[in-house]
Design a protein around this motif. Structure first.
Motif, PDB file in Angstrom:
ATOM      1  N   MET A   1     -58.872  39.773  -5.992  1.00 10.57           N
ATOM      2  CA  MET A   1     -59.790  40.776  -5.631  1.00 10.57           C
ATOM      3  C   MET A   1     -59.915  41.028  -6.780  1.00 10.57           C
ATOM      4  O   MET A   1     -59.294  41.736  -7.402  1.00 10.57           O
ATOM      5  N   ASP A   2     -61.524  41.892  -7.013  1.00  8.24           N
ATOM      6  CA  ASP A   2     -62.061  42.644  -8.029  1.00  8.24           C
ATOM      7  C   ASP A   2     -61.696  44.248  -8.254  1.00  8.24           C
ATOM      8  O   ASP A   2     -61.352  44.440  -7.076  1.00  8.24           O
ATOM      9  N   LEU A   3     -61.587  44.550  -9.630  1.00  4.41           N
ATOM     10  CA  LEU A   3     -61.182  45.893  -9.436  1.00  4.41           C
ATOM     11  C   LEU A   3     -62.239  46.593  -9.016  1.00  4.41           C
ATOM     12  O   LEU A   3     -61.981  47.471  -7.536  1.00  4.41           O
ATOM     13  N   TYR A   4     -63.359  46.488  -8.294  1.00  4.74           N
ATOM     14  CA  TYR A   4     -63.805  46.953  -7.355  1.00  4.74           C
ATOM     15  C   TYR A   4     -63.922  47.339  -5.984  1.00  4.74           C
ATOM     16  O   TYR A   4     -63.497  48.093  -5.403  1.00  4.74           O
ATOM     17  N   GLN A   5     -63.707  45.935  -5.837  1.00  5.67           N
ATOM     18  CA  GLN A   5     -62.222  45.176  -4.187  1.00  5.67           C
ATOM     19  C   GLN A   5     -61.319  46.429  -3.965  1.00  5.67           C
ATOM     20  O   GLN A   5     -61.171  46.801  -3.040  1.00  5.67           O
ATOM     21  N   GLN A   6     -60.262  46.469  -4.999  1.00  9.63           N
ATOM     22  CA  GLN A   6     -59.494  46.613  -4.888  1.00  9.63           C
ATOM     23  C   GLN A   6     -59.636  48.535  -4.639  1.00  9.63           C
ATOM     24  O   GLN A   6     -58.509  49.251  -3.823  1.00  9.63           O
ATOM     25  N   SER A   7     -60.379  49.165  -5.313  1.00  7.84           N
ATOM     26  CA  SER A   7     -60.651  50.920  -5.975  1.00  7.84           C
ATOM     27  C   SER A   7     -61.295  50.752  -3.853  1.00  7.84           C
ATOM     28  O   SER A   7     -61.024  51.658  -3.195  1.00  7.84           O
ATOM     29  N   GLN A   8     -61.793  49.666  -3.413  1.00  7.52           N
ATOM     30  CA  GLN A   8     -62.763  49.839  -1.875  1.00  7.52           C
ATOM     31  C   GLN A   8     -61.783  49.964  -0.807  1.00  7.52           C
ATOM     32  O   GLN A   8     -61.027  50.392   0.434  1.00  7.52           O
ATOM     33  N   ASP A   9     -60.347  49.112  -0.986  1.00  5.46           N
ATOM     34  CA  ASP A   9     -59.612  48.707  -0.351  1.00  5.46           C
ATOM     35  C   ASP A   9     -58.717  50.532  -0.174  1.00  5.46           C
ATOM     36  O   ASP A   9     -57.676  50.084   0.884  1.00  5.46           O
TER      37      ASP A   9
END
Length: 344
Positions: A1-9
């Motif tokens: 999971m990339d940083l953007y996806q981690q932030s959204q999660d």
């Protein structure tokens, strides 16, 4: 999971918690939410779905173990917390996920009734807890108004719990707004209308955006008359306070000074000046008398005001304050004894 996806999660797993009362700790909020989720079986009996919390002055954020658990936790909206405060549970403003399907409130989930006058709509609930304060003067600060009005509510038994019932105060020119901790206490505080403070009578009323039912209440004169006659008693008090039998233009303060404070002449003069400056805020202060060490009445302070109303305002504003770790006692004192300098 990339940083953007981690932030959204993480955003999808977070919830906003509004209306948290002062003194709420992060650990307490986590334990409370976990216990509530277990109680209504939104998680397994041994699960700990709330992983983290961040608490600010009037709101907080909780982080759930999964986005699905955050969806379920939205049903905690309206759950009663410390002192009966209803917490507002919703998505944070930065949430950009799919719209939430309709979900129940805590009351619908548990079958509990919403308390009278309570609202799950945060804006409407806040309006019910706000009051307009008119006729303020430039020297009145937010902390002065909050302390004075909060003390008045507590001293005449209009507060519904321990501590100052006024959460915040905002001053703007010749008027101010106060926000109380409950809608019921806001309704009680309407009885402070016309209370004298710093030489003026404060106007206390509903703000213009209030659209609720008309209020039935008295003015400060009515409440004070009931208090002085013993008709209105402090919570849990079996009798009226001793000073309720009469009023006076003179106030007696105890527990502000120690014998050591009176030993140094320069310190004595500093105390006299500080007392005059602070106590002049409550009205026309005519005299300050502080008996010296070894004299009758030593360690006590006596204040003479131009009127009994101003003396009463000083009592309400000073009683219960802490001074060097001591709780100040403020009562009326006999005018004839004061004139004769009899401080016994």
């Amino acid at each position: 999971m990339d940083l953007y996806q981690q932030s959204q999660d993480k955003i999808n797993r977070e919830l906003f918690v509004g209306n948290t009362p002062p003194g709420t700790s992060e650990l307490l909020l986590m334990h409370f939410f976990n216990a509530a989720l277990r109680r209504v079986r939104l998680c397994a009996p041994n699960d700990t779905p709330v992983l983290n919390s961040r608490v600010n002055s009037k709101f907080a954020f909780v982080e759930l173990a999964s986005a699905e658990m955050a969806n379920r936790a939205l049903q905690l909206n309206g759950i009663p917390f410390l002192g009966g405060t209803l917490l507002k549970v919703s998505r944070p403003s930065k949430y950009m996920g799919p719209p939430d399907p309709p979900h129940k409130s805590w009351q619908e989930l548990t079958g509990q009734n919403l308390p009278d006058g309570a609202f799950l709509d945060a804006e409407q609930e806040k309006i019910r807890r706000e009051l307009f304060i008119g006729n303020t003067t430039p020297e009145m600060t937010e902390s002065m108004l909050r302390d004075f009005l909060g003390n008045a509510l507590q001293q005449v038994g209009l507060a519904m719990g321990p501590g100052n019932p006024i959460n915040t105060c905002r001053v703007s020119g010749k008027f101010a707004f106060i926000e109380l901790r409950t809608a019921a206490e806001a309704a009680q505080a309407l009885n402070l209308n016309n209370i004298p403070f710093l030489g003026t009578a404060l106007r206390v009323g509903r703000p213009s955006k209030y659209t609720g039912p008309p209020d039935v209440h008295g003015n400060w004169e009515d409440i004070l008359a009931k208090y002085m006659s013993g008709e209105l008693l402090l919570p849990n008090a079996p009798q009226p306070p001793p000073q309720a039998a009469y009023t006076s233009r003179v106030v007696q303060l105890k527990n502000m000074l120690s014998p050591q404070d009176l030993e140094d002449p320069e310190e004595y003069e500093d105390i006299m000046q500080d007392t005059r400056e602070e106590c002049s805020k409550f009205g026309n202060l005519l005299q300050v008398m502080i008996p010296r060490k070894g004299e009758v009445g030593a360690t006590q302070i006596f204040l003479e005001y131009g009127s009994a109303d101003e003396a009463n305002a000083a009592i309400l504003g000073l009683r219960g304050r802490t001074f060097d770790g001591r709780s100040v006692e403020a009562t009326f004192f006999d005018e004839a004894k004061f004139a004769a300098r009899d401080f016994s």
